[in-house]
Write a protein that holds these residues in place. Structure first.
Motif, PDB file in Angstrom:
ATOM      1  N   GLU A  36      39.649 -11.197  43.525  1.00 32.99           N
ATOM      2  CA  GLU A  36      40.290 -11.901  44.648  1.00 32.99           C
ATOM      3  C   GLU A  36      41.075 -13.120  44.148  1.00 32.99           C
ATOM      4  N   ALA A  62      44.338 -12.005  42.476  1.00 36.65           N
ATOM      5  CA  ALA A  62      45.305 -11.620  43.504  1.00 36.65           C
ATOM      6  C   ALA A  62      45.886 -12.853  44.192  1.00 36.65           C
ATOM      7  N   SER A  63      45.028 -13.837  44.453  1.00 43.15           N
ATOM      8  CA  SER A  63      45.468 -15.074  45.105  1.00 43.15           C
ATOM      9  C   SER A  63      46.459 -15.839  44.228  1.00 43.15           C
ATOM     10  N   LEU A  64      46.117 -15.979  42.937  1.00 40.36           N
ATOM     11  CA  LEU A  64      46.987 -16.731  42.018  1.00 40.36           C
ATOM     12  C   LEU A  64      48.310 -16.014  41.770  1.00 40.36           C
ATOM     13  N   ASP A  65      48.281 -14.673  41.756  1.00 45.21           N
ATOM     14  CA  ASP A  65      49.502 -13.887  41.497  1.00 45.21           C
ATOM     15  C   ASP A  65      50.276 -13.572  42.774  1.00 45.21           C
ATOM     16  N   HIS A  66      49.728 -13.992  43.920  1.00 42.53           N
ATOM     17  CA  HIS A  66      50.342 -13.698  45.235  1.00 42.53           C
ATOM     18  C   HIS A  66      50.587 -12.196  45.412  1.00 42.53           C
ATOM     19  N   ARG A  67      49.570 -11.407  45.074  1.00 44.54           N
ATOM     20  CA  ARG A  67      49.707  -9.958  45.249  1.00 44.54           C
ATOM     21  C   ARG A  67      48.623  -9.436  46.193  1.00 44.54           C
ATOM     22  N   GLN A  68      48.824  -8.210  46.635  1.00 41.57           N
ATOM     23  CA  GLN A  68      47.896  -7.579  47.567  1.00 41.57           C
ATOM     24  C   GLN A  68      46.722  -6.959  46.799  1.00 41.57           C
ATOM     25  N   PRO A  89      45.931  -8.979  51.825  1.00 44.70           N
ATOM     26  CA  PRO A  89      46.024 -10.190  51.004  1.00 44.70           C
ATOM     27  C   PRO A  89      44.651 -10.557  50.423  1.00 44.70           C
ATOM     28  N   ALA A  90      44.642 -11.445  49.444  1.00 44.93           N
ATOM     29  CA  ALA A  90      43.380 -11.923  48.863  1.00 44.93           C
ATOM     30  C   ALA A  90      42.504 -12.513  49.964  1.00 44.93           C
ATOM     31  N   GLU A 135      40.737 -15.057  51.269  1.00 46.48           N
ATOM     32  CA  GLU A 135      40.576 -16.510  51.116  1.00 46.48           C
ATOM     33  C   GLU A 135      39.257 -16.995  51.701  1.00 46.48           C
ATOM     34  N   MET A 167      42.456 -24.743  43.527  1.00 48.91           N
ATOM     35  CA  MET A 167      43.372 -24.083  42.603  1.00 48.91           C
ATOM     36  C   MET A 167      43.008 -24.368  41.143  1.00 48.91           C
TER      37      MET A 167
END
Length: 201
Positions: free
Chosen positions: A67, A70-76, A87-88, A90, A108
């Motif tokens: 997760e 995915a959050s850091l890379d802004h990917r699904q 989305p990740a 959160e 972050m």
């Protein structure tokens, strides 16, 4: 716990100490109980209750890493069951991080630190485990404990346990003895004490 209570009694009855000194020393004992003893006993009982604790904790760590990446890379993220992308998560990430008081503004840098340590482990051909990151281990353990709190309360707080509950309690006590160094008496005391703590929460 008996030792802490004995120390408290001797402090209170010591005529050589002022009221202020007595209060200071008793405050130290309260801190020792809350910060060390309560958490230590709860974690032992929790681990003894859930035999697959280490395995579940590792799976949770891997989910957290997926997760976070995915959050850091802004990917699904692709759901392994439905195959759908999303989305990740959160909410999941924050619920783990809040267990060790990672602030919203500090999340972050904490996530980047975890990913860096995971990459170092990967590059050296090792698996990133809970022992690789002390704060992450604490967060995951507390998360799992919170998740299982109701089950723990149900099993340990029954005044007159039925055969099923009695069997579960017996298994936990035996695991405390065989795997965590308790004797029969202290295993029963630990379960009883954790029941009291859960009733207060």
């Amino acid at each position: 716990m008996e030792l802490l209570l004995a120390l408290k009694d001797s402090i209170e009855s010591d005529a050589r100490m002022t009221a202020k000194q007595k209060k200071a020393w008793i405050d130290h004992l309260v801190t020792a109980r809350k910060e060390f003893y309560n958490r230590w006993v709860k974690e032992d009982v929790h681990r003894a209750m859930f035999a697959s604790f280490e395995e579940e904790a590792q799976q949770l760590l891997e989910k957290y890493l997926d997760e976070v990446e995915a959050s850091l890379d802004h990917r699904q993220v692709t759901d392994p069951i439905t195959g759908e992308t999303r989305p990740a998560d959160e909410r999941f990430l924050r619920s783990v991080e809040e267990k060790i008081k990672v602030s919203d503004s500090g999340k972050m840098s904490f996530r980047q630190e975890v990913v860096r340590k995971a990459m170092v482990a990967f590059k050296t051909g090792e698996k990133f485990k809970l022992v690789s990151h002390a704060r992450m281990r604490e967060a995951i353990e507390q998360y799992l404990f919170e998740e299982r709190r109701d089950v723990l309360r149900l099993v340990t707080s029954t005044a007159r346990p039925d055969d099923d509950a009695r069997q579960k309690i017996s298994v936990v006590q035996q695991r405390l003895v065989s795997e965590y160094g308790y004797d029969e008496h202290s295993a029963k005391e630990a379960l009883s004490y954790v029941t009291t703590l859960l009733a207060q929460e």
